[in-house]
Each structure stands twice: as structure tokens, then as C-alpha cells.
Design an enzyme around this catalytic site. Structure first.
Site, PDB file in Angstrom:
ATOM      1  N   SER A  55      -6.739   8.068  11.991  1.00  0.00           N
ATOM      2  CA  SER A  55      -6.451   8.173  10.570  1.00  0.00           C
ATOM      3  C   SER A  55      -7.434   9.183  10.002  1.00  0.00           C
ATOM      4  O   SER A  55      -8.624   9.130  10.332  1.00  0.00           O
ATOM      5  CB  SER A  55      -6.673   6.841   9.847  1.00  0.00           C
ATOM      6  N   GLU A  62      -7.806  20.632  -4.764  1.00  0.00           N
ATOM      7  CA  GLU A  62      -6.470  20.535  -5.349  1.00  0.00           C
ATOM      8  C   GLU A  62      -5.794  19.201  -5.014  1.00  0.00           C
ATOM      9  O   GLU A  62      -4.601  19.051  -5.213  1.00  0.00           O
ATOM     10  CB  GLU A  62      -5.605  21.706  -4.849  1.00  0.00           C
ATOM     11  N   SER A  63      -6.503  18.218  -4.482  1.00  0.00           N
ATOM     12  CA  SER A  63      -6.070  16.832  -4.227  1.00  0.00           C
ATOM     13  C   SER A  63      -6.377  16.366  -2.787  1.00  0.00           C
ATOM     14  O   SER A  63      -7.528  16.261  -2.453  1.00  0.00           O
ATOM     15  CB  SER A  63      -4.637  16.555  -4.640  1.00  0.00           C
ATOM     16  N   HIS A  68      -1.930   9.924   9.729  1.00  0.00           N
ATOM     17  CA  HIS A  68      -2.088   8.667  10.466  1.00  0.00           C
ATOM     18  C   HIS A  68      -1.208   8.806  11.710  1.00  0.00           C
ATOM     19  O   HIS A  68      -0.022   9.126  11.568  1.00  0.00           O
ATOM     20  CB  HIS A  68      -1.647   7.473   9.619  1.00  0.00           C
ATOM     21  N   CYS A  83      -2.349  20.408  -6.276  1.00  0.00           N
ATOM     22  CA  CYS A  83      -2.147  20.820  -7.656  1.00  0.00           C
ATOM     23  C   CYS A  83      -2.392  22.327  -7.716  1.00  0.00           C
ATOM     24  O   CYS A  83      -2.953  22.909  -6.796  1.00  0.00           O
ATOM     25  CB  CYS A  83      -3.130  20.108  -8.567  1.00  0.00           C
TER      26      CYS A  83
END
Lengths: 139, 139
Positions: A55, A62-63, A68, A83
């Protein structure tokens, strides 16, 4: 800062199990994907599971990008949320290729759409790709 | 390990801007949300932006929780992805309450659905909640 963002959820299968179980390689691939998408990497958090599977999350300015993996099934679930000018589609395609995925399915959601000072989300597209095909937009 | 997972994307607005700008508090709230959802926290990666806003991810053994905030708009975008017995809905409701959100919109996607050795995703629900109302399932 503008609130609008693009969020792509991607399920990939038929992937190379060895790659899906290699934490360092996955970290490298996700960081490269962030760069391809013109995103700036701020932080990473990866974890290897026993007996197998990884994971990992890359926090970008930008986020984020996340992965996973289930090496035993050749399957991985990813999400790419960006974003501004970053392009999550490019990042998705780059990672799917690096994992040798033969089947790809994505759902794209627009986030942070302002309507009367409320911020909402909207499903804007679904795509599927079989080995050798181009990424097709689903109805 | 089973591949099936539940992924909830949540946009919340009308939130308390001070909470949305408080990195340590948000980290605490997300870790508590993971516990409420019966998930096990493995790692966290949080970042504060200048002049304001926070991005953070909690990696759990059952996948991840993420938050990105825009205090200037009272808005935050979250995603909660869990596998196994963890319950992302409980985590969502807990966080929305802690942020004092007055408007909530969610989309729930089922991930890792096996069909002929391919793993796919499906949109299973959309919900919206206004201040004082119950969380309503959208058609």
C-alpha cells in the site's frame, strides 16, 4: 487556490505480480507518474504486507496518488487526485503501462464544483481498456 | 487477501475554517476516524500549505483515508478506501461531524470486483446531506 479537482479511480488487472510486490519499484513508478503529470511530490508513505502486497500514497502539492496491490491476483487499485494544471490521466496511463496491466477500468470524478457556496462532485466519465486496445470511453 | 473494497469520495462544505487549517487536529480526527471504522493505522503523511490548507493521508492496513482542505472556502475533499470488515461510512460521518460540515456529498464505489479474472469497479451509491437532515441516498 481553486477548489476544482479531477479524481480518477483505476482498477488494473493482468499485471506483473513481481512488480506488484516490489515496494521500492512501486514508489519509484508512482513518483515518476507524479512528475509526468506535472505534480510536485511532498511526501510518501509506503507499506509492505506479509506475505505479499503493497500500500502506498504519494502526497503531491496538487493532492495525492495512491496504490494498493494484490500480487497473488495480478491486481491493483489506484486513485489519482489532482488539482490545478496537473493531469491525472497521464499519470494513470504511465502507471498501468509500468505494471504491464492487460485490463484497465477507470471512473473519473470532478471534485469541488461550486454551486451556491456548496461544493459538490460529479461523475464525468468511465473508461475501459483491454490489452492492445486504446483507452475507450464508456457510455 | 480478498480484493473487494469500498471507496467513498466525500465533499464537505460549510465547515469550520479554523479546523480545516489545523494540521495536528486534522491528523487526530482522521486517525480517530480510522479507529471508529475498525481500521489499523500504519503510517501518516500530512502537509500544511502557505498561506492555508492541509493535505493529509492515513495509510491503514485496510487501504487509506485522505483529506485536502480549503479553509478559505470552508471546503474539504476526502476519500476513504477500506477493504475487509472496516466501515468507511462510519469514518465519513465521524469526520464530517468533527469538521462541522453543513453540506455533504458522497459517491461510493465498489472496487476489485472479480469477473473472469478481471477486477473491476462499480458505482454503488450517491448520497447528499444538508444541515440537520439525515444522510439521504440519491437516485
Amino acid at each position: 487556490m481553486r477548489t476544482e479537482g479531477r479524481h480518477i479511480l483505476m482498477d488494473v488487472s493482468g499485471c506483473n505480480p513481481e512488480i506488484l510486490n516490489n515496494l521500492e519499484l512501486l514508489k519509484k513508478i508512482l513518483k515518476e507518474a507524479a512528475e509526468y503529470a506535472n505534480a510536485t511530490v511532498l511526501d510518501v508513505a509506503f507499506h509492505h504486507f506479509t506475505p505479499q502486497g503493497v500500500s502506498g500514497v504519494v502526497v503531491i502539492s496538487e493532492s495525492h496518488l495512491s496504490i494498493h496491490t494484490w500480487p497473488e491476483y495480478g491486481y491493483a487499485a489506484l486513485d489519482f487526485y489532482t488539482c490545478g494544471d496537473a493531469d491525472p490521466k497521464t499519470a494513470c496511463e504511465y502507471v498501468a503501462e509500468k505494471l504491464s496491466a492487460t485490463h484497465i477500468q477507470t471512473t473519473e470524478i470532478e471534485r469541488g464544483i461550486e454551486k451556491n457556496e456548496r461544493y459538490t462532485q460529479e461523475i464525468v466519465g468511465k473508461r475501459v481498456k483491454e490489452d492492445g486496445e486504446k483507452l475507450l470511453v464508456l457510455p
